[in-house]
Design a protein around this motif. Structure first.
Motif: not given
Length: 222
Positions: A16, A139, A142-143, A147, A168, A172, A196-197, A200
């Protein structure tokens, strides 16, 4: 020692921190800040002060790029590249409006008049280039990793999937908030939060798939 080092680098807080650093890199550009009152030269890309549209000047009139994809398809450099290095010139509205609009650079009829690509100007490699060209991928990637890290550290918790997703999503959103109010040249974006979602959700699906695959192999061995 190596095991402890590995656990450190895959720890959610470490990941993070890396993501937060990448998300909070300032975006600095002189585009639109320096306005000149002389007309563009032949071959210049220029912008009207106070307007986001970008044009190409061929000596007779101006052609609109229309979209960022159209702009970059001609080998043009980063938005943040200074004019002296081949970037976009910002001219006052009166000067720009006196130049007739001849068409759109990426229209099929216009493409005929520009069979050869406009010579690529000096490519300015900088963090701005990375922000402009790799934001979408970064994005999600990374996520996804963040996650996966959360799932690993909460692997023995019965609600690990919900915990990983909630952390997550909130992380974000918090970073988008910081970008909007505290980082120069950056802004919050719903699209970035969706990426981001998506990263995840991909991690959740991948982890669940690996977990089930491992469980089946264990049953087969037994």
């Amino acid at each position: 020692m190596l095991h402890k080092l590995k656990l450190f680098f895959i720890h959610p807080l470490v990941l993070l921190a890396v993501i937060a650093y990448l998300e909070c890199i300032p975006y600095k550009s002189e585009l639109g800040k320096i306005v000149v009152h002389d007309p563009p030269k032949v071959g210049d890309n220029f912008q009207i002060a106070g307007d986001l549209a970008v044009y190409y000047y061929n000596g007779i009139g101006k052609y609109s790029y229309g979209t960022s994809e159209c702009y970059f398809s001609f080998g043009n450099p980063s938005w943040s590249t200074a004019y002296k290095d081949g970037g976009i010139k910002t001219v006052d509205a009166q000067t720009a409006n006196a130049i007739p609009l001849l068409g759109n650079m990426c229209d099929s009829t216009t493409k005929i008049n520009f069979k050869k690509r406009i010579p690529s100007k000096k490519f300015n490699f900088s963090t701005n280039v990375l922000l402009e060209n790799f934001s979408n991928i970064s994005h999600v990637a990374c996520f996804f990793l963040f996650t996966m890290s959360l799932l690993y550290y909460f692997r023995n918790h019965s609600k690990k999937y919900w915990i990983a997703f909630a952390v997550s999503f909130l992380a974000g959103g918090a970073l988008e908030f910081v970008q909007k109010y505290f980082v120069e040249g950056r802004s919050a974006s719903i699209d970035d939060q969706l990426r981001n979602t998506f990263g995840a959700v991909l991690a959740l699906a991948f982890y669940a798939f690996i977990y089930k695959l491992k469980a089946k192999r264990t049953e087969t061995v037994d």
